[in-house]
Design a protein around this motif. Structure first.
Motif, mmCIF file in Angstrom:
data_model
loop_
_atom_site.group_PDB
_atom_site.id
_atom_site.type_symbol
_atom_site.label_atom_id
_atom_site.label_comp_id
_atom_site.label_asym_id
_atom_site.label_seq_id
_atom_site.Cartn_x
_atom_site.Cartn_y
_atom_site.Cartn_z
ATOM 1 N N LEU A 1 27.833 -5.510 46.412
ATOM 2 C CA LEU A 1 28.937 -6.464 46.439
ATOM 3 C C LEU A 1 29.246 -6.829 47.889
ATOM 4 N N ASP A 2 29.385 -8.120 48.149
ATOM 5 C CA ASP A 2 29.747 -8.617 49.476
ATOM 6 C C ASP A 2 28.717 -8.319 50.559
ATOM 7 N N GLN A 3 27.513 -7.963 50.163
ATOM 8 C CA GLN A 3 26.452 -7.760 51.162
ATOM 9 C C GLN A 3 25.264 -8.618 50.814
ATOM 10 N N GLY A 4 24.529 -8.980 51.831
ATOM 11 C CA GLY A 4 23.311 -9.738 51.595
ATOM 12 C C GLY A 4 22.218 -8.858 51.048
ATOM 13 N N LEU A 5 21.090 -9.471 50.814
ATOM 14 C CA LEU A 5 19.936 -8.723 50.352
ATOM 15 C C LEU A 5 19.483 -7.749 51.434
ATOM 16 N N GLN A 6 19.376 -6.487 51.055
ATOM 17 C CA GLN A 6 18.941 -5.467 52.008
ATOM 18 C C GLN A 6 17.562 -4.968 51.590
ATOM 19 N N PHE A 7 16.635 -5.021 52.509
ATOM 20 C CA PHE A 7 15.280 -4.557 52.235
ATOM 21 C C PHE A 7 15.260 -3.036 52.156
ATOM 22 N N LEU A 8 14.609 -2.517 51.136
ATOM 23 C CA LEU A 8 14.498 -1.067 50.977
ATOM 24 C C LEU A 8 13.110 -0.568 51.375
ATOM 25 N N ILE A 9 12.078 -1.090 50.708
ATOM 26 C CA ILE A 9 10.745 -0.554 50.935
ATOM 27 C C ILE A 9 9.696 -1.531 50.413
ATOM 28 N N GLN A 10 8.501 -1.467 51.005
ATOM 29 C CA GLN A 10 7.378 -2.308 50.587
ATOM 30 C C GLN A 10 6.145 -1.451 50.356
ATOM 31 N N TYR A 11 5.398 -1.793 49.323
ATOM 32 C CA TYR A 11 4.107 -1.169 49.054
ATOM 33 C C TYR A 11 3.029 -2.229 49.009
ATOM 34 N N TYR A 12 1.857 -1.834 49.425
ATOM 35 C CA TYR A 12 0.700 -2.708 49.330
ATOM 36 C C TYR A 12 -0.453 -1.903 48.743
ATOM 37 N N ASN A 13 -0.911 -2.309 47.600
ATOM 38 C CA ASN A 13 -2.069 -1.699 46.943
ATOM 39 C C ASN A 13 -1.938 -0.169 46.873
#
Lengths: 114, 113
Positions: free
Chosen positions: A39-51
């Protein structure tokens, strides 16, 4: 419809519990990203996976973990849940996971912690 | 940590008006800028990915420009329609190794018929 699927759509649980959110990327996409929208926050990146391998990590709490499986679907595990973890969790996917890839977002999972 | 700012926070225009909004980002170590359109109750949808200074991209009535030297991007909508009502997000990525998009808080556009 972006082609990215997320389940469940809604999840209501209690503090201290553990939940698993699931994401299936678009066909052919090798990279998966997880984002949190509180709520009241922008999109926050958590984690990325590749293959299947972790590629980038954001401000993901130690109570949270993720993995990408050989069939490329991904799961985000949230444990010892707190009220503040209530948020909309998005999964996105892209073809190669590079900076210039468009990301395709799933419909999100709304988590409510009571 | 990148600080991506968008202005204005919200905008109300009449159908047929043209409008524009701004995304500001640190210019040092810039690598890429993304624009997304996010309609209520839906998920963000990619509009543009821009990397080069002076880049201009267009999709229908929507266009964007990029100035990496001064750290800003403009999104323009020509002849706004009610279906353009959405939140427009920009996200920047630097080349310092973090390799993750940092999103601004968005500009919420409301187009009145």
């Amino acid at each position: 419809d972006s082609g990215v699927t997320q389940t469940p759509k809604h999840l209501i649980t209690a503090t201290g519990q553990r939940v698993t959110l699931r994401c299936s990327p678009r066909s052919g996409d090798l990279s998966v990203y997880w984002y949190q929208q509180s709520l009241d926050q922008g999109l926050q990146f958590l984690i990325q996976y590749y293959n299947g391998e972790e590629r980038a990590k954001g401000n993901i709490l130690e109570r949270f973990s993720a993995q990408q499986f050989p069939d490329l679907h991904s799961e985000l595990n949230l444990s010892s849940l707190e009220l503040g973890d209530s948020a909309l969790y998005f999964c996105a996917s892209s073809v190669t996971g590079t900076a210039t890839d468009e990301q395709f977002f799933g419909p999100g999972t709304r988590l409510t912690v009571l | 940590i990148l600080n991506v700012e968008q202005s204005p926070q919200s905008l109300h225009v009449q159908e047929g008006d043209s409008t524009n909004f701004t995304c500001s980002f640190p210019s040092s170590n810039f690598y890429a800028l993304h624009w997304y359109r996010w309609e209520t109750a839906k998920s963000p949808e990619a509009l543009f990915v821009m990397t080069l200074n002076g880049d201009e991209k267009k999709k229908g009535r929507i266009s964007a420009t990029l100035n990496t030297k001064e750290g800003y991007s403009y999104l323009y909508i020509k002849g706004s329609q009610p279906e353009d009502s959405a939140t427009y997000l920009c996200a920047s990525l630097d080349n310092t190794g973090r390799r993750a998009l940092t999103f601004g808080s968005g500009t919420r556009l409301q187009v009145q018929p």
